[in-house]
Design a protein around this motif. Structure first.
Motif, PDB file in Angstrom:
ATOM      1  N   UNK A 190      78.341  16.531  46.492  1.00  0.00           N
ATOM      2  CA  UNK A 190      77.830  15.832  47.867  1.00  0.00           C
ATOM      3  C   UNK A 190      76.552  16.756  48.580  1.00  0.00           C
ATOM      4  N   UNK A 191      76.922  18.028  48.680  1.00  0.00           N
ATOM      5  CA  UNK A 191      75.909  18.873  49.199  1.00  0.00           C
ATOM      6  C   UNK A 191      74.622  18.743  48.502  1.00  0.00           C
ATOM      7  N   UNK A 192      74.766  18.669  47.243  1.00  0.00           N
ATOM      8  CA  UNK A 192      73.454  18.832  46.095  1.00  0.00           C
ATOM      9  C   UNK A 192      72.577  17.689  46.364  1.00  0.00           C
ATOM     10  N   UNK A 193      73.487  16.323  46.595  1.00  0.00           N
ATOM     11  CA  UNK A 193      73.021  15.193  46.671  1.00  0.00           C
ATOM     12  C   UNK A 193      72.118  15.042  48.349  1.00  0.00           C
ATOM     13  N   UNK A 194      72.659  15.805  49.274  1.00  0.00           N
ATOM     14  CA  UNK A 194      72.033  15.674  50.447  1.00  0.00           C
ATOM     15  C   UNK A 194      70.874  16.491  50.406  1.00  0.00           C
ATOM     16  N   UNK A 195      70.992  17.592  49.596  1.00  0.00           N
ATOM     17  CA  UNK A 195      69.558  18.383  49.544  1.00  0.00           C
ATOM     18  C   UNK A 195      68.634  17.864  48.611  1.00  0.00           C
TER      19      UNK A 195
END
Length: 486
Positions: A190-195
């Motif tokens: 999720x954090x990679x997608x947000x980034x």
């Protein structure tokens, strides 16, 4: 008789076949062609459905699972079938001739997801893996978009992990929850997608034949140097159309593409959501012809600013096409409400053929003569969808028996008042689609139907004719070796 399997399939798909004949057929050994007839049948009595749900032959269960004419509540009984192919066939569904989606009830998708996550599968080896089953669910045009958005709130970590692939489709509260997920792998994805949605694309394939970066060039931010290389430099030329729709592209480079010699690129610039009506009008664009009624969004902007009412009044035909698609079901249509009657009526007589046809395809209440006009004028894929729209005329269509357009001659099938003389004349039509359609017209005399059953080409279609006597249907089952009195 022509091929017996084809005749049996025709009988099983006949709208007038009685339940007793269907039950009789289900007691015997059905071939693949016959099961195809079940998959296209327009109605099943409840007692037939009960037999099909528990039938030992998975092809019979698949015929019920994928039949678009069957109530989705009944089809949903097979979402947890022990055979994974049957379960997938249920969520994938068949396509009704009208093209409209037939989604299952929401609770059926929940049961399917739990079945996929927790079932042990076939120890001898499944034809479908868990991932493949999920891909079929997501790819199905009948699956409502809110189902796969709900993955972010599912208890299974695997589904929350999948939810990260549709990051931008989730509401903010679900995005935040995924970044704080108790499972480390979900949090990281999720954090990679947000980034990723914020960072500039840096790993573009610059080789002359490179084809792997188009999606990212359409959506991701680009560095100034890379954007200039695509628009002004030596980047593969097929990247420019994708960059033309990138919402992050600097305004000065958008202006360059608005004057590009390629009309496809100018068109893509003209439908950018931030442009005003005046800016769109200043671009020398050409709107591509609508080629497929089932895929209008390939030519219609997805992320426009404004409302369907504003789009309906736009001078740009693509925006009016988007307005014409509003208010329906399915992924290809707008989430907004249906158009007001006066706007719908204006779009139904729009100078752009694509606008007129999409209005007839998606809006309710279009006048019958305009539905018929749209069908006459449009010659792209899935033209026949228009004949299933509410209000499409039926009486008087026999007047098109001599029309040079085969599609217009096919309409005679829908005219209950067509004479036997007209119908019999079309059985010798030079176009196969017309011959096979008219073989199903109930005006064909019974004695001629019996002759047609021996025709290798028209026999299976004559077996679908509702005027075929029930006893003849049973004789066809006799010839197929299905015992009577069971």
């Amino acid at each position: 008789m022509s091929g017996i399997d084809g005749l049996v399939a025709g009988v099983l798909g006949n709208p007038a076949v009685p339940g007793e004949a269907l039950l009789r057929a289900l007691t015997g050994e059905l071939g693949r062609v016959a099961c195809n007839g079940l998959a296209e049948a327009t109605a099943f009595p409840q007692e037939v459905i009960e037999v099909m749900v528990g039938h030992p032959d998975r092809r019979v269960r698949m015929a019920l699972a994928g039949n678009p004419h069957v109530d989705p509540v009944q089809r949903a009984r097979l979402v947890t079938d022990p055979d994974r192919v049957v379960a997938v066939w249920t969520v994938r569904g068949g396509r009704h001739p009208d093209g409209d989606p037939r989604p299952l009830p929401d609770d059926a998708y929940a049961r399917f997801l739990s079945h996929v996550m927790w079932s042990e599968g076939d120890p001898d080896g499944d034809l479908l893996t868990r991932d493949e089953m999920m891909q079929e669910l997501v790819a199905s045009p009948d699956t409502p978009s809110h189902i796969y958005r709900s993955f972010a709130r599912r208890p299974e970590a695997e589904l929350r992990l999948m939810a990260c692939w549709w990051w931008e489709s989730h509401v903010m509260v679900d995005r935040v929850a995924l970044t704080l997920d108790p499972v480390r792998g979900v949090r990281r994805r999720a954090r990679r997608a947000a980034f990723d949605v914020r960072r500039c694309l840096t790993d573009i394939d610059w080789s002359p034949t490179g084809r792997g970066s188009e999606f990212f060039i359409s959506h991701r931010p680009l560095t100034r140097a890379d954007a200039e290389r695509i628009v002004l430099g030596d980047a593969p030329p097929h990247y420019r159309p994708y960059a033309a729709g990138n919402s992050h592209l600097p305004a000065d480079l958008v202006a360059v593409l608005a004057r590009d010699p390629d009309p496809r690129i100018r068109y893509r610039v003209s439908i950018r959501p931030e442009l005003t009506e005046g800016q769109r009008a200043a671009i020398d664009y050409e709107v591509p012809a609508l080629a497929d009624l089932d895929d209008p969004m390939q030519l219609v902007p997805r992320c426009l600013v404004g409302t369907p009412e504003e789009w309906a009044r736009s001078r740009h035909p693509a925006l009016r096409r988007r307005a014409a698609c509003s208010g329906g079901q399915g992924r290809a249509r707008s989430d907004a409400g249906a158009l007001a009657d006066e706007l719908r009526d204006a779009l139904a007589v729009d100078p752009d053929l694509g606008v007129r046809v999409l209005t007839c395809r998606h809006q309710v209440g279009v006048a019958p003569e305009l539905l018929l006009r749209a069908y006459r004028d449009f010659h792209g894929c899935h033209r026949n969808r228009l004949t299933y729209r509410p209000g499409f005329p039926t009486h008087g269509l026999a007047r098109f028996a001599g029309d040079p357009d085969p599609g217009m001659r096919e309409l005679v099938l829908r005219d209950p008042g067509a004479s036997a003389e007209v119908v019999l004349g079309l059985l010798a039509d030079p176009e196969r689609c017309v011959r096979t359609a008219l073989a199903r017209h109930p005006a064909v005399p019974v004695d001629r139907l019996l002759v047609l059953l021996d025709d290798p080409e028209l026999g299976p279609y004559a077996a679908r004719n509702p005027a075929l006597p029930v006893e003849v249907m049973h004789r066809i089952l006799d010839a197929a070796g299905v015992p009577r009195g069971v």
